[in-house]
Design an enzyme around this catalytic site. Structure first.
Site, short mmCIF file in Angstrom:
data_model
loop_
_atom_site.label_atom_id
_atom_site.label_comp_id
_atom_site.label_asym_id
_atom_site.label_seq_id
_atom_site.Cartn_x
_atom_site.Cartn_y
_atom_site.Cartn_z
CB THR A 12 -0.90 -0.01 1.26
OG1 THR A 12 -1.54 1.26 1.39
CG2 THR A 12 -0.09 -0.26 2.52
CG ASP A 13 -1.17 4.98 -0.87
OD1 ASP A 13 -1.67 4.36 0.09
OD2 ASP A 13 -1.81 5.82 -1.54
CD GLU A 14 -3.26 3.58 4.59
OE1 GLU A 14 -3.01 3.46 5.80
OE2 GLU A 14 -4.41 3.61 4.14
CE LYS A 27 -0.16 -4.55 2.92
NZ LYS A 27 -0.62 -5.85 2.35
P1 NAD Z 1 -10.00 -6.99 2.12
O1 NAD Z 1 -10.00 -6.74 3.59
O2 NAD Z 1 -11.22 -6.66 1.34
O3 NAD Z 1 -9.70 -8.55 1.85
C1 NAD Z 1 -8.71 -9.24 2.55
C2 NAD Z 1 -8.93 -10.73 2.28
O4 NAD Z 1 -7.90 -11.45 2.98
C3 NAD Z 1 -10.27 -11.28 2.78
O5 NAD Z 1 -10.85 -12.11 1.80
C4 NAD Z 1 -9.90 -12.07 4.01
O6 NAD Z 1 -10.78 -13.16 4.27
C5 NAD Z 1 -8.50 -12.53 3.66
N1 NAD Z 1 -7.69 -12.81 4.86
C6 NAD Z 1 -7.53 -12.02 5.95
N2 NAD Z 1 -6.75 -12.63 6.86
C7 NAD Z 1 -6.39 -13.83 6.31
C8 NAD Z 1 -5.58 -14.90 6.76
N3 NAD Z 1 -4.98 -14.88 7.97
N4 NAD Z 1 -5.41 -15.95 5.95
C9 NAD Z 1 -6.01 -16.01 4.72
N5 NAD Z 1 -6.82 -15.03 4.27
C10 NAD Z 1 -6.99 -13.95 5.06
O7 NAD Z 1 -8.71 -6.26 1.57
P2 NAD Z 1 -8.50 -5.46 0.19
O8 NAD Z 1 -8.95 -4.08 0.38
O9 NAD Z 1 -8.99 -6.27 -0.92
O10 NAD Z 1 -6.89 -5.44 0.15
C11 NAD Z 1 -6.16 -6.52 -0.41
C12 NAD Z 1 -4.68 -6.22 -0.31
O11 NAD Z 1 -4.38 -5.02 -1.01
C13 NAD Z 1 -4.18 -6.01 1.12
O12 NAD Z 1 -2.91 -6.58 1.22
C14 NAD Z 1 -4.10 -4.49 1.26
O13 NAD Z 1 -3.10 -4.13 2.18
C15 NAD Z 1 -3.73 -4.10 -0.16
N6 NAD Z 1 -4.17 -2.75 -0.59
C16 NAD Z 1 -5.48 -2.37 -0.46
C17 NAD Z 1 -5.88 -1.13 -0.96
C18 NAD Z 1 -7.31 -0.68 -0.87
O14 NAD Z 1 -7.61 0.47 -1.21
N7 NAD Z 1 -8.25 -1.51 -0.46
C19 NAD Z 1 -4.94 -0.28 -1.56
C20 NAD Z 1 -3.60 -0.71 -1.65
C21 NAD Z 1 -3.25 -1.95 -1.19
O1 DAU Z 2 -4.12 4.06 0.59
C1 DAU Z 2 -4.38 2.70 0.45
C2 DAU Z 2 -5.21 2.24 1.62
O2 DAU Z 2 -6.53 2.73 1.39
C3 DAU Z 2 -5.25 0.72 1.77
O3 DAU Z 2 -3.95 0.27 2.05
C4 DAU Z 2 -6.20 0.31 2.90
O4 DAU Z 2 -6.29 -1.10 2.96
C5 DAU Z 2 -7.57 0.88 2.58
O5 DAU Z 2 -8.47 0.59 3.64
C6 DAU Z 2 -7.49 2.40 2.37
O6 DAU Z 2 -7.17 3.06 3.62
P1 DAU Z 2 -7.89 4.43 4.05
O7 DAU Z 2 -7.79 4.56 5.51
O8 DAU Z 2 -7.42 5.57 3.22
O9 DAU Z 2 -9.42 4.08 3.59
P2 DAU Z 2 -10.81 4.36 4.29
O10 DAU Z 2 -11.87 4.05 3.28
O11 DAU Z 2 -10.91 3.74 5.64
O12 DAU Z 2 -10.79 5.94 4.50
C7 DAU Z 2 -10.64 6.83 3.41
C8 DAU Z 2 -10.61 8.24 3.99
O13 DAU Z 2 -11.91 8.56 4.52
C9 DAU Z 2 -9.64 8.41 5.14
O14 DAU Z 2 -9.08 9.72 5.09
C10 DAU Z 2 -10.51 8.28 6.38
C11 DAU Z 2 -11.84 8.85 5.93
N1 DAU Z 2 -13.05 8.27 6.53
C12 DAU Z 2 -13.17 6.90 6.55
C13 DAU Z 2 -14.29 6.31 7.09
C14 DAU Z 2 -14.42 4.80 7.13
C15 DAU Z 2 -14.06 9.09 7.01
O15 DAU Z 2 -13.96 10.34 6.96
N2 DAU Z 2 -15.18 8.50 7.53
C16 DAU Z 2 -15.33 7.14 7.61
O16 DAU Z 2 -16.37 6.67 8.13
#
Ligand code: NAD
Ligand code: DAU
Length: 352
Positions: free
Chosen positions: A132-134, A162
């Site tokens: 992730t970019d985080e 991460k």
């Molecule tokens: P998500 O939470 O929707 O899905 C995670 C999946 O992993 C689920 O299906 C869950 O059942 C499975 N999982 C969790 N713990 C597990 C374990 N111990 N063993 C096997 N499976 C397990 O997550 P997402 O948003 O799809 O993110 C997927 C990946 O991409 C993550 O590694 C996250 O850090 C990365 N990522 C997410 C975002 C985003 O915006 N969502 C952005 C950048 C990177």
């Molecule tokens: O940047 C990549 C990341 O983006 C991934 O690595 C993470 O897995 C993914 O969850 C996401 O993280 P964020 O924290 O940015 O996503 P989230 O949707 O939780 O929040 C987006 C923004 O909105 C953040 O600034 C927090 C804010 N927020 C979030 C929630 C859930 C609110 O203001 N209100 C809310 O209820």
């Protein structure tokens, strides 16, 4: 060429899009989806491809050494795309240990299993870690976007876990020679995202006329990428990326949270036939997230220049498709918010 690819976390949001793309695009590959089906994993995300002959689902925990070893052996895995993780920042603030366990120990377990299974025969093998970019920390409003050279500076337990997993992946390359690639992506949006994350949460709350919680003043900025674009980038990098390298993937699409929520309200009210601005009154400013990073933005120019990647879905199109999908898939939304979907798993696994 035949390949046996292990995709972890394939029942989650991004993972399900990656599994679907690989299963459909590469009928000659065997795609093994390993997922523990935590609250975030949902097999309903994959209904349309679950009967494909090149798709196999294995329920299991990436921290379970024996189970992971057995999967490498049973399916002769030669490529890994590792997405399984605890992914929600707010949960990481409440339960940091769960994040250390899955994101750090789970990644380490997979790395070790890959190293043992491949045992120095690295040719044609790849361990691709999705990050992730985080991990780069927070940008000020005037800073230039994160590049691959930006130093790691994670702030939340999620991003710290991460970052740690990324370090282990690099260590396995540098120490043992394991062929690895890491990508760091910005915020994804689109269908099948669990409605604890901002965009699906807001859409779902508009449906129910519930408050739309905006942390702080809504001034935090995120760089949003349509999820199918991320899956497409993963496909490109899995096949063409350089071993031991890192690529940033971003949308070039920065939004302040409050402005993004207003866009979603506009689209949702129009699709629901509500008067213009009808749901604006639901906006509710709430206590800020602890340690809330101000801004993320990704510079994807390396991926564009070296591998020819570019975004194809404009934000207006992506957000329209996304809002429409959640409004058209109320059963999915109600299922994942009510917990009924867990019954589906229990029934399914009882039958096995
Ligand atoms: P998500 O939470 O929707 O899905 C995670 C999946 O992993 C689920 O299906 C869950 O059942 C499975 N999982 C969790 N713990 C597990 C374990 N111990 N063993 C096997 N499976 C397990 O997550 P997402 O948003 O799809 O993110 C997927 C990946 O991409 C993550 O590694 C996250 O850090 C990365 N990522 C997410 C975002 C985003 O915006 N969502 C952005 C950048 C990177
Ligand atoms: O940047 C990549 C990341 O983006 C991934 O690595 C993470 O897995 C993914 O969850 C996401 O993280 P964020 O924290 O940015 O996503 P989230 O949707 O939780 O929040 C987006 C923004 O909105 C953040 O600034 C927090 C804010 N927020 C979030 C929630 C859930 C609110 O203001 N209100 C809310 O209820």
């Amino acid at each position: 060429m035949k390949r046996n690819i292990l995709i972890t976390g394939g029942a989650g949001f991004i993972g399900s899009h990656v599994v679907r793309l690989f299963v459909r695009k590469y009928p000659e590959y065997r795609i093994v989806n390993l997922d523990a089906l935590t609250y975030a994993g949902n097999l309903a995300n994959l209904r349309d491809i679950e009967s494909e002959p090149n798709y196999i689902f294995e329920r299991g925990d990436i921290c379970d050494t024996d189970a992971v070893r057995e999967i490498f052996r049973k399916y002769d895995i030669d490529g890994v795309i590792h997405l399984a993780a605890e992914s929600h920042v707010d949960r990481s603030i409440k339960e940091p240990f769960a994040f250390a366990r899955t994101n750090i120990m789970g990644t380490l377990t997979l790395l070790q299993a890959a190293r043992e299974a491949w045992n120095g025969a690295w040719e044609g093998k790849l361990f691709y870690h999705i990050s992730t970019d985080e991990v780069y920390g927070a940008l000020g409003s005037e800073d230039t976007p994160f590049t691959e050279a930006t130093g790691y500076d994670p702030h939340s337990p999620y991003s710290a876990s991460k970052a740690s997993s990324d370090h282990f992946v690099r260590a396995f390359h540098d120490t043992y020679g394991l062929p690895t690639i890491i990508t760091n992506c910005s915020n994804n949006y689109g269908p099948y995202q669990f409605p604890e994350k901002l965009i699906p949460l807001v859409i779902n709350n508009i449906r129910h006329r519930k408050p739309l919680p905006i942390y702080g003043k809504g001034e935090n900025v995120r760089d949003w990428l349509y999820v199918e674009e991320h899956a497409r980038a993963i496909d490109l990098i899995f096949h063409k990326g350089k071993v031991a390298d890192t690529y940033n993937i971003g949308g070039g699409n920065e939004w302040r949270n409050i402005d993004l929520v207003r866009v979603i309200i506009g689209v949702a009210d129009r699709l629901l036939g509500n008067p213009d601005g009808y749901s604006e009154e639901l906006i509710t400013f709430v206590t800020d997230r602890a340690g809330h990073d101000l801004r993320y933005a990704i510079d994807s120019s390396k991926l564009e220049q070296e591998l020819g990647w570019k975004t194809e879905v404009q934000f207006e199109e992506g957000i329209e498709k996304t809002v429409r999908w959640y409004l058209d898939n109320e059963e999915w939304l109600d299922g994942v918010t009510s917990g009924d979907y867990m019954k589906y798993y229990d029934e399914m696994y009882d039958k096995r």
